[in-house]
Design a protein around this motif. Structure first.
Motif, PDB file in Angstrom:
ATOM      1  N   UNK C  13      45.872  42.391  36.420  1.00 46.40           N
ATOM      2  CA  UNK C  13      45.656  40.898  35.891  1.00 46.40           C
ATOM      3  C   UNK C  13      44.243  40.350  35.815  1.00 46.40           C
ATOM      4  N   UNK C  14      43.458  40.926  36.772  1.00 48.41           N
ATOM      5  CA  UNK C  14      42.065  40.335  36.781  1.00 48.41           C
ATOM      6  C   UNK C  14      41.304  41.581  36.235  1.00 48.41           C
ATOM      7  N   UNK C  15      41.715  42.856  35.725  1.00 51.50           N
ATOM      8  CA  UNK C  15      40.956  43.526  35.238  1.00 51.50           C
ATOM      9  C   UNK C  15      39.701  43.212  34.250  1.00 51.50           C
ATOM     10  N   UNK C  16      40.266  42.294  33.349  1.00 52.39           N
ATOM     11  CA  UNK C  16      39.356  42.111  32.092  1.00 52.39           C
ATOM     12  C   UNK C  16      38.094  41.092  33.005  1.00 52.39           C
ATOM     13  N   UNK C  17      38.585  39.998  33.926  1.00 58.83           N
ATOM     14  CA  UNK C  17      37.835  39.332  34.319  1.00 58.83           C
ATOM     15  C   UNK C  17      36.687  40.075  35.133  1.00 58.83           C
ATOM     16  N   UNK C  18      37.205  40.887  36.149  1.00 57.41           N
ATOM     17  CA  UNK C  18      36.086  41.525  37.015  1.00 57.41           C
ATOM     18  C   UNK C  18      35.500  42.523  36.171  1.00 57.41           C
ATOM     19  N   UNK C  19      35.852  43.147  35.093  1.00 62.28           N
ATOM     20  CA  UNK C  19      35.179  44.181  34.324  1.00 62.28           C
ATOM     21  C   UNK C  19      34.106  43.482  33.643  1.00 62.28           C
ATOM     22  N   UNK C  20      34.230  42.295  33.177  1.00 61.00           N
ATOM     23  CA  UNK C  20      33.333  41.671  32.467  1.00 61.00           C
ATOM     24  C   UNK C  20      31.981  41.186  33.503  1.00 61.00           C
ATOM     25  N   UNK C  21      32.285  40.844  34.624  1.00 59.70           N
ATOM     26  CA  UNK C  21      31.339  40.509  35.597  1.00 59.70           C
ATOM     27  C   UNK C  21      30.599  41.650  36.255  1.00 59.70           C
ATOM     28  N   UNK C  22      31.255  42.667  36.196  1.00 65.26           N
ATOM     29  CA  UNK C  22      30.803  43.785  37.091  1.00 65.26           C
ATOM     30  C   UNK C  22      30.188  44.678  36.208  1.00 65.26           C
ATOM     31  N   UNK C  23      30.682  44.612  34.666  1.00 65.71           N
ATOM     32  CA  UNK C  23      30.327  45.778  33.762  1.00 65.71           C
ATOM     33  C   UNK C  23      30.860  47.087  33.731  1.00 65.71           C
ATOM     34  N   UNK C  24      31.851  47.144  34.772  1.00 65.46           N
ATOM     35  CA  UNK C  24      32.789  48.290  34.780  1.00 65.46           C
ATOM     36  C   UNK C  24      34.138  47.960  35.081  1.00 65.46           C
ATOM     37  N   UNK C  25      35.085  48.804  34.829  1.00 62.11           N
ATOM     38  CA  UNK C  25      36.451  48.588  35.011  1.00 62.11           C
ATOM     39  C   UNK C  25      36.741  49.011  36.600  1.00 62.11           C
ATOM     40  N   UNK C  26      37.363  48.010  37.294  1.00 61.59           N
ATOM     41  CA  UNK C  26      37.276  48.106  38.766  1.00 61.59           C
ATOM     42  C   UNK C  26      38.939  48.238  38.761  1.00 61.59           C
ATOM     43  N   UNK C  41      43.697  50.850  45.513  1.00 61.92           N
ATOM     44  CA  UNK C  41      43.074  50.400  44.167  1.00 61.92           C
ATOM     45  C   UNK C  41      43.365  48.959  43.882  1.00 61.92           C
ATOM     46  N   UNK C  42      42.297  48.336  43.097  1.00 61.15           N
ATOM     47  CA  UNK C  42      42.337  47.062  42.908  1.00 61.15           C
ATOM     48  C   UNK C  42      43.668  46.542  41.999  1.00 61.15           C
TER      49      UNK C  42
END
Lengths: 198, 217, 88
Positions: C13-26, C41-42
Motif C-alpha cells: 500500500x505504500x509502494x507508490x509513495x516510497x517509490x516516488x520518494x526513493x526513486x526505486x521500488x521498495x 520485505x517491505x
C-alpha cells in the motif's frame, strides 16, 4: 496538476462558523489508527498522572466513581473530515488535576500501544479536556479508543489520544508520536495548524 | 465493476501483479487517491478493473463518470514483490477474495500469452455468482478454477458455498510437497484466513505472497 | 464504518509513495526491525493509516516507519528501521 473532468468527491462543506478551514463534513465516524487495537482488561486498567509532587493513579472502578460530564461537541481530524454534534461522556481533566499538586505547563498523554501526544496544559483545563469512556450514549468502542480516550475537541483529533492511560506533567513541551514527525506541536484547526511551520 | 483501458503512450510496461496509484483532482484542488491492480497481462495494454464501492470516493467516479478521452493521473507501475513473471518453475496457486482477483487475472493472462505450461490453479471467493468477475474468460484460460460463493448460490449449485478455510484449501490447493508459489489477494481478513489455512496444510510462509486491499474506495 | 481489522494493510500500500520518494521500488526490499531484528520485505510489513501512515514490524508490532505528508512536504521517520537493503 491534472484536473479530473467531472470529479467532485463525496465531501460536503458546512457552515463556516462550525467547520474550520480546509475541512469537510462527514456523517459517519471514520476509523483511523496508528496500530493494532489494544485490549487491556478493565481489572488491569489504570489512569496515572505523573510529574506532580507524587504520581496519582485511579483504577477503572475508582475512575468510574469520579464525577463525569456529558459533552456535545464538534470534532476535526487533520485528514480533513469534521463531525458535528458528537456526544461523549467522561471525566474532565480539571477534575483529575484537583488530585495533583503541580505547577507544570505541559502534558504528554501516553497510551496502550505506545502512542503519545503533547499539549500545553492550558489546552486541557478549564473545561477543554476530558478522559472519555462513552460515545453517543454507549461504551466507547475499542476501535474508537475504548475503554477510554483523551478528548480535546478544540484541537485536531490526533490530540484526542485513543486508549489513553495517563498524563505526564512537564515543564517543557515534548513532541509526541506525530508531533515529532511533521504534525504541528499544537494543532488548532481554526488556525489550520496541521504541519510543522504552519 | 468496470474495466478501463488506458492509453499507453510512454508507458514503460509492467509485470503481472503490479498496481497503479490513481489520483483525481477536483476543480478546486481537492484530491483523492487510490490504488488499483493492473488487470491486463504485460504486453497487452494497460487495463484496470475497478469495483464500485457504494461509499467510495474514487471508484464511483471511475465506474460511473470517466469516459473515453478523459485523462487520469497515475503513478506506477508499482510492486516488486507481488509479481509473477512466468519464469518461476513452481506450480502456482492463486487465491482471490472478491476484487482481489484482479492482479491474479493479470498473472493468468500472462501465462496464456507466454504459452506457459506451468500448472496454475485459482481458488476464487465471491459473494454471489453475479459478482464473479471475468466469469466466462476464466473458463478459457487453461487453468483450474475453483469458485466458492459465500452469500448466495444459483439453483443447482454444487460447488463450495463458504468462506475459504483450511479444510477447503486442503481439498483444492496443491499439496505442500509441490512447494507451490502462492499469491493471495483480497481484504485483510480474507488474506489472513487464507494464509493461515495454507500454513495449516504445511505450506511454508516463504512460498506465500500476499496483497491486502483496503476497504475504502 | 470500516472495521479495525480492515485497517491493517501491508507494505504494498505504500509502494507508490516510497517509490516516488526513493526513486526505486521498495516493496521487495528487506528491512530489519530495530526492535526485534526480524528481516522482512517491505510488502510483508503491516501498514496502518491514521493521521499519517505507520509501518510496523509484522512480528513484534514495533513502529518502523512514520510518514506524514502535507503542504508539499513528506516527513519520514525511519528510526525503527535498523537496516534497509537495496539492490543495485
Amino acid at each position: 496538476m491534472l484536473i479530473s473532468r467531472g470529479f467532485k468527491g463525496k465531501r460536503r462543506e458546512g457552515p463556516a462558523d462550525r467547520v474550520p478551514p480546509g475541512q469537510y463534513l462527514t456523517d459517519d465516524f471514520p476509523v483511523l489508527s496508528a496500530g493494532p487495537t489494544p485490549h487491556t482488561p478493565l481489572e488491569e486498567w489504570t489512569f496515572t498522572i505523573e510529574g506532580g509532587a507524587e504520581p496519582v493513579r485511579w483504577s477503572w472502578e475508582e475512575f468510574q466513581a469520579l464525577p463525569s460530564e456529558t459533552i456535545t461537541t464538534d470534532i476535526h481530524c487533520v485528514t480533513k473530515w469534521s463531525k458535528l454534534d458528537t456526544t461523549w461522556e467522561g471525566v474532565a481533566v480539571d477534575t483529575l488535576l484537583e488530585a495533583v499538586d503541580h505547577d507544570a505547563a505541559y502534558a504528554l498523554a501516553f497510551c496502550d500501544g505506545g502512542y503519545t501526544t503533547n499539549l500545553p496544559l492550558e489546552d486541557l483545563i478549564d473545561g477543554k479536556g476530558w478522559v472519555a469512556y462513552a460515545y453517543d450514549g454507549e461504551e466507547l468502542d475499542p476501535e474508537h479508543g475504548g475503554p477510554a480516550r483523551l478528548l480535546v475537541p478544540h484541537l485536531y483529533f490526533w490530540k484526542s489520544a485513543k486508549w489513553v492511560r495517563g498524563l505526564v506533567l512537564r515543564d517543557d513541551d515534548e513532541p509526541g508520536f506525530w508531533e515529532s514527525n511533521g504534525y504541528h506541536l499544537r494543532g488548532d484547526p481554526w488556525l489550520e495548524q496541521r504541519y510543522w511551520g504552519d | 465493476m468496470r474495466t478501463l483501458e488506458l492509453g499507453t503512450q510512454g508507458w514503460p510496461g509492467h509485470r503481472a501483479g503490479q498496481h497503479l496509484d490513481v489520483r483525481l483532482t477536483a476543480e478546486d484542488g481537492y484530491q483523492a487517491q487510490r490504488s488499483y491492480s493492473i488487470a491486463s497481462a504485460p504486453g497487452d495494454g494497460l487495463a484496470l478493473t475497478v469495483e464500485r464501492l457504494e461509499d467510495g470516493e474514487v471508484s464511483p467516479y471511475l465506474v460511473d463518470e470517466a469516459r473515453e478521452g478523459d485523462q487520469l493521473e497515475i503513478r506506477g507501475p508499482i510492486g516488486g514483490y507481488f509479481v509473477w513473471d512466468g519464469d518461476e518453475p513452481e506450480p502456482v496457486l492463486l487465491v482471490a477474495g472478491g476484487s482481489g482477483v484482479v492482479p491474479l487475472m493479470a498473472m493468468a493472462r500472462h501465462r496464456v500469452r507466454l504459452g506457459s505450461e506451468t500448472p496454475m490453479r485459482l481458488v476464487y471467493s465471491s459473494r454471489t455468482w453475479d459478482e464473479v468477475v471475468y466469469r466466462d474468460e476464466l473458463e478459457t484460460l487453461g487453468l483450474d478454477v475453483v469458485h466458492t460463493l459465500t452469500r448466495e448460490q444459483p439453483l443447482g449449485w454444487t460447488g463450495y458455498s463458504r468462506r475459504i478455510d483450511a479444510e477447503l484449501l486442503a481439498e483444492v490447493a496443491w499439496p505442500a510437497s509441490e512447494s507451490p508459489r502462492v499469491y493471495v489477494c483480497g481484504s485483510t481478513r480474507f488474506v489472513d484466513a487464507a494464509a493461515d489455512g495454507l500454513l495449516a496444510l504445511g505450506y511454508e510462509a516463504g512460498w506465500i505472497r500476499t496483497e491486502r486491499f483496503g476497504a475504502t474506495g | 464504518m470500516t472495521g479495525i481489522a480492515e485497517l491493517r494493510l501491508d507494505g504494498n500500500a505504500v509502494g507508490g509513495l516510497l517509490g516516488e520518494l526513493f526513486g526505486l521500488d521498495l516493496t521487495a526490499a528487506p528491512s530489519t526491525c530495530g526492535d526485534c531484528g526480524a528481516r522482512e520485505q517491505m510488502a510483508c510489513l503491516d501498514v496502518y493509516v491514521g493521521a499519517g501512515i505507520v509501518v510496523r514490524c509484522c512480528h513484534c508490532d514495533a513502529v518502523m516507519v512514520r510518514i506524514v505528508q502535507g503542504r508539499g512536504r513528506t516527513w519520514l521517520d525511519l528510526r525503527g528501521v535498523a537496516s534497509l537493503e537495496l539492490e543495485e
